[in-house]
Design a protein around this motif. Structure first.
Motif, PDB file in Angstrom:
ATOM      1  N   SER A  78      44.013 152.363  17.656  1.00 61.08           N
ATOM      2  CA  SER A  78      45.112 151.404  17.751  1.00 61.08           C
ATOM      3  C   SER A  78      46.400 152.067  17.285  1.00 61.08           C
ATOM      4  O   SER A  78      46.401 153.218  16.836  1.00 61.08           O
ATOM      5  CB  SER A  78      44.804 150.168  16.894  1.00 61.08           C
ATOM      6  OG  SER A  78      43.564 149.594  17.255  1.00 61.08           O
TER       7      SER A  78
ATOM      8  N   VAL B  18      51.472 148.350  14.441  1.00 59.15           N
ATOM      9  CA  VAL B  18      50.780 147.387  13.585  1.00 59.15           C
ATOM     10  C   VAL B  18      51.397 147.341  12.189  1.00 59.15           C
ATOM     11  O   VAL B  18      51.671 146.265  11.643  1.00 59.15           O
ATOM     12  CB  VAL B  18      49.274 147.723  13.493  1.00 59.15           C
ATOM     13  CG1 VAL B  18      48.588 146.838  12.454  1.00 59.15           C
ATOM     14  CG2 VAL B  18      48.608 147.532  14.846  1.00 59.15           C
TER      15      VAL B  18
ATOM     16  N   VAL C 146      41.836 144.724  25.212  1.00 57.30           N
ATOM     17  CA  VAL C 146      42.023 143.807  24.082  1.00 57.30           C
ATOM     18  C   VAL C 146      40.738 143.033  23.786  1.00 57.30           C
ATOM     19  O   VAL C 146      40.352 142.860  22.624  1.00 57.30           O
ATOM     20  CB  VAL C 146      43.195 142.846  24.366  1.00 57.30           C
ATOM     21  CG1 VAL C 146      43.300 141.781  23.276  1.00 57.30           C
ATOM     22  CG2 VAL C 146      44.511 143.611  24.476  1.00 57.30           C
TER      23      VAL C 146
ATOM     24  N   GLN D  58      45.438 146.640  20.747  1.00 55.85           N
ATOM     25  CA  GLN D  58      46.173 147.502  21.682  1.00 55.85           C
ATOM     26  C   GLN D  58      45.678 148.942  21.637  1.00 55.85           C
ATOM     27  O   GLN D  58      44.896 149.319  20.779  1.00 55.85           O
ATOM     28  CB  GLN D  58      47.676 147.456  21.373  1.00 55.85           C
ATOM     29  CG  GLN D  58      48.136 148.277  20.177  1.00 55.85           C
ATOM     30  CD  GLN D  58      47.698 147.735  18.851  1.00 55.85           C
ATOM     31  OE1 GLN D  58      47.118 148.427  18.042  1.00 55.85           O
ATOM     32  NE2 GLN D  58      47.975 146.456  18.590  1.00 55.85           N
TER      33      GLN D  58
ATOM     34  N   SER E 138      49.897 147.415  26.724  1.00 55.26           N
ATOM     35  CA  SER E 138      49.218 146.763  25.593  1.00 55.26           C
ATOM     36  C   SER E 138      50.091 146.799  24.338  1.00 55.26           C
ATOM     37  O   SER E 138      50.052 145.868  23.523  1.00 55.26           O
ATOM     38  CB  SER E 138      47.867 147.432  25.331  1.00 55.26           C
ATOM     39  OG  SER E 138      48.019 148.705  24.722  1.00 55.26           O
TER      40      SER E 138
ATOM     41  N   THR F 276      51.722 143.430  22.123  1.00 60.05           N
ATOM     42  CA  THR F 276      51.183 143.307  20.762  1.00 60.05           C
ATOM     43  C   THR F 276      51.959 142.318  19.898  1.00 60.05           C
ATOM     44  O   THR F 276      51.337 141.529  19.170  1.00 60.05           O
ATOM     45  CB  THR F 276      51.132 144.688  20.083  1.00 60.05           C
ATOM     46  OG1 THR F 276      50.214 145.519  20.800  1.00 60.05           O
ATOM     47  CG2 THR F 276      50.661 144.577  18.642  1.00 60.05           C
TER      48      THR F 276
END
Length: 593
Positions: free
Chosen positions: A142, A147, A323, A353, A386, A390
């Protein structure tokens, strides 16, 4: 005679610096994720965007990147420094402190996701076994950059979900080492996919050797080099050593038949184990956003957005499938780790993602003929899409997590409705480790009621089963504190041992409940000053109390009267509290001026 430019790619460098100077503050002001912003600008101005129109409209060439080859050098530079900064974060102490999440949950996530995604590529896309293995491994990762920025923006990096996600991402970053070695081994294999298992074992052996070399080189060359020259305290010398380490180890890695990106990662890992780690971070910090932007903008230039029109169904299925497959693995693993189902589902959407390493690894895989070029381009576009969705997935996941947290989930997890009134007027203890439990014991002995919150689900279940008023939750969340009438609490006591969590909790509590008495435990004097600035009424540093107790025993052993010793210790404690108050007053006066 035709003019020759002495400095190659000068236009591209000036254009990138101009875009970065505009984009970084603009994206921060608009609260748009920088990674996504640079990806979008790269795709827009790259050779597959407006750059393809530069041949027909010459002035457009001044503001676009019509030739991807001209930015290849910039892309390689961005890759090297991205890998170096990732390695700098992966210290052994940090990995060991979170070993259960990192090596347990993180390893299981990578292995299971790689198996599912690789199996789908092998069966549905009719890929060779080695190509399917590469796709499975790279898509199991990821995006650390996206994130962690989303968690930082919502101030949840210190939350249980934030720590779990960070631990999984740390393992993924660490997994890049064997993945890069595996790509090199498979790329040099002429036997197709028939002996993939043997090549994988060989790659793991090389990874072990590479990790051993980190400590060998660090102990014999780099560490003494930094120790010898850093004492001069010259920033230019220190920066030269950082660059020498990064490029030097990257070059050695290349000479050994491995990728330069792997060498840059090893350089970061090497420096993370030295006492110069924090100084290196300070030196690199001003360039961090710029280098990240350089990497992601060059990645965006390689994305052909027109592929969305040519294969919309394939790309939609690829993004949705990625996902879903990762979510089916991540959610149960986070639940097994102790998070409630709502937060586990939120984490699954947050980590669903593809990652930035996909752009690096797939580029190497297509260059070494492991992957078909057209398939590689589509996969990279799917990973990019992706990343773009997110933030939306994160908002959906956060709504699910908050709704789940707001509903009673049983006695061990949350406060039941019939316990709300019983919690009114109690001392609130945030963090129920050894310090919190000792405080609860003393309060109980004096007949003072309390209610406690703790993030360790297993500990909460054990204590709650014994009848202790301990509940799962993060005391930094205002909605949770409102449910136990924190505005009527005689005191809130923060005993958590994580400095960032304590500071975040003090800020949140003081913002929502300005009049409550707030007591906090601090790690040291610096942490105590930060907590005092944030609004804690009383701060007790662990180091101060330990030193005072030890001093009291020594003074009594020297023959001083016990009452005199108590007075001395009390004066020292009062002097420290007064110094904290004075520092806070000075800072307030300076802000007013």
């Amino acid at each position: 005679m035709q003019e020759q430019h002495a400095f190659p790619f000068l236009r591209e460098i000036l254009l990138f610096l101009a875009l970065a100077g505009i984009l970084i503050p603009l994206l921060q002001r608009l609260r748009i994720n920088q990674v996504l912003g640079f990806l979008a600008v790269g795709a827009l101005l790259g050779p597959f965007g407006l750059g393809r129109m530069a041949q027909d409209f010459a002035p457009l060439g001044l503001f676009t990147f019509p030739n991807n080859d001209n930015v290849a050098m910039l892309a390689e530079l961005g890759v090297l420094f991205l890998m170096f900064m990732i390695g700098l974060e992966l210290s052994a102490a940090r990995l060991w402190a979170m070993r259960r999440w990192v090596f347990g949950t993180g390893s299981a996530q990578v292995v299971l996701c790689a198996a599912l995604i690789g199996g789908a590529a092998y069966l549905l896309l009719d890929q060779r076994l080695d190509a399917a293995l590469v796709l499975g491994l790279v898509l199991s990762l990821s995006s650390t950059a996206v994130v962690m920025q989303l968690l930082a923006e919502s101030q949840r990096t210190a939350s249980p979900l934030g720590q779990a996600a960070f631990a999984v991402l740390m393992l993924q970053d660490l997994a890049v080492v064997p993945i890069l070695i595996l790509i090199g081994a498979l790329g040099n294999n002429d036997g197709g996919g028939s002996n993939v298992a043997l090549i994988a074992l060989l790659a793991m052996a090389k990874a072990a050797v590479a990790i051993a070399l980190i400590y060998l080189v660090g102990g014999k060359v780099v560490h003494p080099l930094f120790r010898a020259f850093a004492r001069h305290r010259q920033p230019d010398v220190f920066m030269a050593l950082i660059l020498l380490s990064t490029f030097g180890i990257a070059a050695l890695s290349h000479l050994a038949g491995l990728s330069m990106a792997l060498g840059a990662l090893i350089a970061g890992l090497l420096l993370a184990e030295t006492e110069f780690k924090h100084e290196v971070e300070l030196m690199v910090e001003p360039f961090k956003g710029l280098l990240m932007g350089l990497f992601f903008m060059t990645v965006g230039m390689g994305m052909d957005a027109l592929q969305v029109l040519h294969a919309p169904l394939w790309l939609a299925c690829a993004v949705l499938g990625l996902v879903l497959l990762k979510g089916l693995v991540v959610a149960p693993l986070l639940r097994l780790g102790g998070l409630p189902w709502g937060r586990a589902l939120e984490g699954a959407l947050l980590l669903g993602q593809g990652g930035e390493f996909a752009f690096i690894v797939i580029g190497y895989a297509t260059a070494s003929k492991l992957l078909d070029g057209a398939l590689g381009a589509r996969v990279m576009l799917a990973v990019g899409l992706s990343l773009f969705i997110t933030p939306l997935l994160a908002r959906i996941g956060h709504a699910i997590g908050e709704r789940s947290a707001a509903e009673p989930q049983g006695a061990a997890a949350h406060l039941a409705d019939n316990e709300l009134e019983a919690a009114r007027g109690r001392v609130i203890i945030a963090g129920f480790g050894r310090v919190g439990q000792q405080l609860a014991k003393l309060l109980t002995a004096q007949g003072i009621p309390y209610v406690a919150f703790e993030n360790d689900a297993k500990l909460v279940s054990q204590l709650h089963a014994d009848g202790a008023p301990v509940f799962f939750g993060n005391a930094a969340r205002p909605e949770l504190l409102r449910r136990v009438h924190a505005d009527e609490a005689p005191a809130i006591v923060l005993t958590m041992d994580h400095p960032a969590s304590a500071l975040q909790a003090v800020r949140g509590i003081r913002r929502e409940f300005p009049d409550v008495q707030l007591y906090a435990r601090s790690r040291d004097e610096k942490h105590a000053r930060a907590l005092k600035r944030a609004g804690a009424n009383v701060v007790v540093p662990e180091t101060l109390e330990a030193s005072l107790q030890l001093s009291a025993f020594v003074l009594e052993g020297m023959g001083l009267d016990e009452r005199m010793v108590d007075d001395i210790v009390d004066r020292e404690r009062d002097a420290f509290a007064a110094a904290l108050d004075d520092a806070r007053s000075r800072e307030r006066d300076e802000r007013d001026v």
